[in-house]
Design a protein around this motif. Structure first.
Motif, PDB file in Angstrom:
ATOM      1  N   GLU A 130      -9.088  -4.108  -7.090  1.00 30.47           N
ATOM      2  CA  GLU A 130      -9.003  -3.451  -5.783  1.00 30.47           C
ATOM      3  C   GLU A 130      -8.125  -2.201  -5.848  1.00 30.47           C
ATOM      4  O   GLU A 130      -7.005  -2.247  -6.343  1.00 30.47           O
ATOM      5  CB  GLU A 130      -8.430  -4.440  -4.743  1.00 30.47           C
ATOM      6  N   ASN A 131      -8.656  -1.079  -5.335  1.00 27.87           N
ATOM      7  CA  ASN A 131      -7.919   0.187  -5.345  1.00 27.87           C
ATOM      8  C   ASN A 131      -7.460   0.629  -3.965  1.00 27.87           C
ATOM      9  O   ASN A 131      -6.587   1.485  -3.848  1.00 27.87           O
ATOM     10  CB  ASN A 131      -8.788   1.295  -5.967  1.00 27.87           C
ATOM     11  N   ASN A 132      -8.058   0.052  -2.924  1.00 27.93           N
ATOM     12  CA  ASN A 132      -7.706   0.439  -1.556  1.00 27.93           C
ATOM     13  C   ASN A 132      -6.280  -0.022  -1.236  1.00 27.93           C
ATOM     14  O   ASN A 132      -5.953  -1.202  -1.393  1.00 27.93           O
ATOM     15  CB  ASN A 132      -8.710  -0.175  -0.576  1.00 27.93           C
ATOM     16  N   PHE A 133      -5.433   0.930  -0.769  1.00 33.64           N
ATOM     17  CA  PHE A 133      -4.022   0.626  -0.502  1.00 33.64           C
ATOM     18  C   PHE A 133      -3.857  -0.500   0.515  1.00 33.64           C
ATOM     19  O   PHE A 133      -3.072  -1.434   0.310  1.00 33.64           O
ATOM     20  CB  PHE A 133      -3.310   1.894  -0.017  1.00 33.64           C
ATOM     21  N   LEU A 134      -4.576  -0.425   1.645  1.00 29.31           N
ATOM     22  CA  LEU A 134      -4.439  -1.414   2.709  1.00 29.31           C
ATOM     23  C   LEU A 134      -4.894  -2.796   2.244  1.00 29.31           C
ATOM     24  O   LEU A 134      -4.235  -3.803   2.518  1.00 29.31           O
ATOM     25  CB  LEU A 134      -5.237  -0.974   3.937  1.00 29.31           C
ATOM     26  N   LYS A 135      -5.998  -2.816   1.514  1.00 28.53           N
ATOM     27  CA  LYS A 135      -6.515  -4.100   1.033  1.00 28.53           C
ATOM     28  C   LYS A 135      -5.568  -4.729   0.013  1.00 28.53           C
ATOM     29  O   LYS A 135      -5.374  -5.945  -0.006  1.00 28.53           O
ATOM     30  CB  LYS A 135      -7.907  -3.910   0.444  1.00 28.53           C
ATOM     31  N   LYS A 136      -4.976  -3.883  -0.821  1.00 26.87           N
ATOM     32  CA  LYS A 136      -4.008  -4.399  -1.800  1.00 26.87           C
ATOM     33  C   LYS A 136      -2.771  -4.954  -1.099  1.00 26.87           C
ATOM     34  O   LYS A 136      -2.192  -5.954  -1.521  1.00 26.87           O
ATOM     35  CB  LYS A 136      -3.601  -3.287  -2.777  1.00 26.87           C
ATOM     36  N   LYS A 137      -2.386  -4.306  -0.002  1.00 22.69           N
ATOM     37  CA  LYS A 137      -1.241  -4.781   0.766  1.00 22.69           C
ATOM     38  C   LYS A 137      -1.526  -6.160   1.360  1.00 22.69           C
ATOM     39  O   LYS A 137      -0.674  -7.056   1.349  1.00 22.69           O
ATOM     40  CB  LYS A 137      -0.925  -3.787   1.882  1.00 22.69           C
ATOM     41  N   VAL A 138      -2.740  -6.331   1.890  1.00 20.99           N
ATOM     42  CA  VAL A 138      -3.149  -7.628   2.433  1.00 20.99           C
ATOM     43  C   VAL A 138      -3.119  -8.691   1.337  1.00 20.99           C
ATOM     44  O   VAL A 138      -2.612  -9.806   1.531  1.00 20.99           O
ATOM     45  CB  VAL A 138      -4.561  -7.539   3.064  1.00 20.99           C
ATOM     46  N   LEU A 139      -3.658  -8.357   0.174  1.00 20.67           N
ATOM     47  CA  LEU A 139      -3.684  -9.313  -0.938  1.00 20.67           C
ATOM     48  C   LEU A 139      -2.275  -9.694  -1.400  1.00 20.67           C
ATOM     49  O   LEU A 139      -2.011 -10.859  -1.705  1.00 20.67           O
ATOM     50  CB  LEU A 139      -4.460  -8.716  -2.116  1.00 20.67           C
ATOM     51  N   ASN A 140      -1.362  -8.723  -1.438  1.00 23.01           N
ATOM     52  CA  ASN A 140       0.014  -9.017  -1.843  1.00 23.01           C
ATOM     53  C   ASN A 140       0.714  -9.930  -0.840  1.00 23.01           C
ATOM     54  O   ASN A 140       1.478 -10.822  -1.226  1.00 23.01           O
ATOM     55  CB  ASN A 140       0.799  -7.716  -2.026  1.00 23.01           C
ATOM     56  N   LYS A 141       0.450  -9.699   0.428  1.00 24.30           N
ATOM     57  CA  LYS A 141       1.025 -10.577   1.467  1.00 24.30           C
ATOM     58  C   LYS A 141       0.455 -11.989   1.331  1.00 24.30           C
ATOM     59  O   LYS A 141       1.168 -12.983   1.451  1.00 24.30           O
ATOM     60  CB  LYS A 141       0.730 -10.022   2.862  1.00 24.30           C
ATOM     61  N   LEU A 142      -0.848 -12.043   1.080  1.00 23.87           N
ATOM     62  CA  LEU A 142      -1.515 -13.330   0.910  1.00 23.87           C
ATOM     63  C   LEU A 142      -0.951 -14.059  -0.308  1.00 23.87           C
ATOM     64  O   LEU A 142      -0.751 -15.275  -0.282  1.00 23.87           O
ATOM     65  CB  LEU A 142      -3.016 -13.092   0.737  1.00 23.87           C
ATOM     66  N   ASN A 143      -0.644 -13.311  -1.352  1.00 22.10           N
ATOM     67  CA  ASN A 143      -0.080 -13.887  -2.569  1.00 22.10           C
ATOM     68  C   ASN A 143       1.303 -14.488  -2.300  1.00 22.10           C
ATOM     69  O   ASN A 143       1.621 -15.591  -2.755  1.00 22.10           O
ATOM     70  CB  ASN A 143       0.007 -12.807  -3.644  1.00 22.10           C
ATOM     71  N   ARG A 144       2.120 -13.760  -1.520  1.00 19.69           N
ATOM     72  CA  ARG A 144       3.468 -14.264  -1.183  1.00 19.69           C
ATOM     73  C   ARG A 144       3.377 -15.491  -0.287  1.00 19.69           C
ATOM     74  O   ARG A 144       4.147 -16.442  -0.431  1.00 19.69           O
ATOM     75  CB  ARG A 144       4.279 -13.158  -0.509  1.00 19.69           C
ATOM     76  N   PHE A 145       2.425 -15.472   0.650  1.00 18.50           N
ATOM     77  CA  PHE A 145       2.240 -16.617   1.544  1.00 18.50           C
ATOM     78  C   PHE A 145       1.792 -17.844   0.745  1.00 18.50           C
ATOM     79  O   PHE A 145       2.299 -18.951   0.936  1.00 18.50           O
ATOM     80  CB  PHE A 145       1.198 -16.261   2.610  1.00 18.50           C
ATOM     81  N   ASN A 146       0.864 -17.643  -0.170  1.00 18.97           N
ATOM     82  CA  ASN A 146       0.386 -18.721  -1.025  1.00 18.97           C
ATOM     83  C   ASN A 146       1.539 -19.335  -1.817  1.00 18.97           C
ATOM     84  O   ASN A 146       1.653 -20.563  -1.936  1.00 18.97           O
ATOM     85  CB  ASN A 146      -0.682 -18.179  -1.975  1.00 18.97           C
ATOM     86  N   LYS A 147       2.432 -18.480  -2.330  1.00 25.66           N
ATOM     87  CA  LYS A 147       3.597 -18.952  -3.096  1.00 25.66           C
ATOM     88  C   LYS A 147       4.557 -19.723  -2.205  1.00 25.66           C
ATOM     89  O   LYS A 147       5.111 -20.753  -2.606  1.00 25.66           O
ATOM     90  CB  LYS A 147       4.305 -17.757  -3.728  1.00 25.66           C
ATOM     91  N   LEU A 148       4.751 -19.241  -0.974  1.00 20.53           N
ATOM     92  CA  LEU A 148       5.628 -19.919  -0.010  1.00 20.53           C
ATOM     93  C   LEU A 148       5.155 -21.336   0.271  1.00 20.53           C
ATOM     94  O   LEU A 148       5.966 -22.263   0.429  1.00 20.53           O
ATOM     95  CB  LEU A 148       5.662 -19.118   1.299  1.00 20.53           C
TER      96      LEU A 148
END
Length: 323
Positions: free
Chosen positions: A169-187
């Protein structure tokens, strides 16, 4: 009208329905059909309502490539017949057959229960008592259920899918969503333990899978995800899916608090059990979203999905206030 069965697209048009109607009238029901209507579609099946002069049926259509799923569903439905305390639709035999082959499909004819779907605002102690009492008897089903879904396994699977998406994924907004999702998954992958004994549970508990009939009895629907797990998993999934699917931007705190307290009167769950069920619910939610391929179909929906982080925090706050 297009329906998708495990990546196989099936077209049901007027001629197909006419052919199916003729087949059912002559090979199964041996009665004239008043109407045959599309009811809904799942990920891998089509459900139709079929009405004759004196009865109504649910017609479930699966592709014949899903014979193992059809056989498993039959085993579940036959097992449910053995537990009188579980009110659910049963398979109906015609000519000694429990299923029929039509064209490239498998046809199951299932009892149709007239009634209505409950709304979460209507839920009261009487409703929950009836629903939870039925859920308890699921433990007595004699069948091979799916294995237990453990938090650490779902977390790892989610992590791998997210990391794979981040690589492409290269889209900035989509990458931001994925990173948040990754942190939530870890939480959600915290060291919360449940001291229950694994039993057979519904596995897809929600208001969508319950119906109140004309006599105010509540039937349970859709047992295909039946699996091993902890009792608290069904209750947290039922309560959270019932509330959250009607709440986009906020948690109806007082109502959810009331439902948790009613549940505690029935089962006496401790806070660690609740946290286990809640974290598992959100882990499964992430998993379903990633596997459904719906991620990034709509940026707005993806951003709203990230609000589940806020919802999770609010639910924990309600629990801490109760306990």
């Amino acid at each position: 009208m297009l329906h998708v069965f495990n990546h196989v697209t099936i077209r049901i048009n007027l001629m197909n329905l006419k052919s199916l109607k003729y087949f059912l009238e002559n090979e199964a029901l041996h009665k004239e059909i008043v109407y045959l209507k599309n009811l809904n579609q799942g990920g891998t099946s089509i459900n139709l309502t079929c009405k004759t002069a004196d009865a109504k049926f649910l017609i479930k259509i699966l592709p014949n490539t899903n014979i193992k799923r059809a056989e498993r569903l039959l085993r579940i439905l036959n097992s449910l017949k053995q537990i009188s305390n579980i009110y659910s639709p049963h398979i109906i035999e015609f000519n000694g057959k429990q299923w029929f082959e039509f064209d490239n499909y498998i046809i199951l004819i299932i009892e149709f229960i007239n009634g209505k779907k409950l709304k979460y605002k209507e839920l009261n102690e009487t409703h929950l008592n009836k629903i939870y009492t039925s859920y308890q008897y699921i433990q007595q089903l004699q069948l091979d259920a799916l294995p237990q879904r453990k938090p650490e396994e779902i977390y790892k699977e989610n992590k791998e899918m997210i990391e794979q998406l981040l690589k492409t994924e290269n889209n900035f907004l989509k990458k931001k969503v994925l990173n948040k999702l990754n942190r939530f998954n870890k939480l959600l992958n915290i060291d919360t333990k449940c001291d229950d004994t694994p039993v057979i549970i519904h596995g897809d508990a929600s208001l969508n899978n319950t119906i109140e009939d004309l006599n105010k009895n509540i039937a349970l629907l859709d047992f295909e995800m039946i699996r091993y797990g902890y009792i608290v998993e069904d209750w947290t999934e039922f309560l959270l899916s019932s509330v959250l699917q009607h709440s986009i931007l906020f948690i109806p705190k007082r109502h959810l608090e009331k439902l948790i307290k009613i549940t505690n009167n029935l089962f006496k769950f401790n806070i660690e059990q609740w946290k286990y069920g809640i974290n598992l619910y959100f882990l499964n939610l992430i998993s379903k979203r990633l596997k459904s391929k719906k991620l990034f179909k709509s940026t707005r929906k993806d951003i709203l999905f990230i609000l589940n982080i806020k919802k999770h925090k609010q639910i924990y706050k309600i629990l801490n206030e109760i306990y």
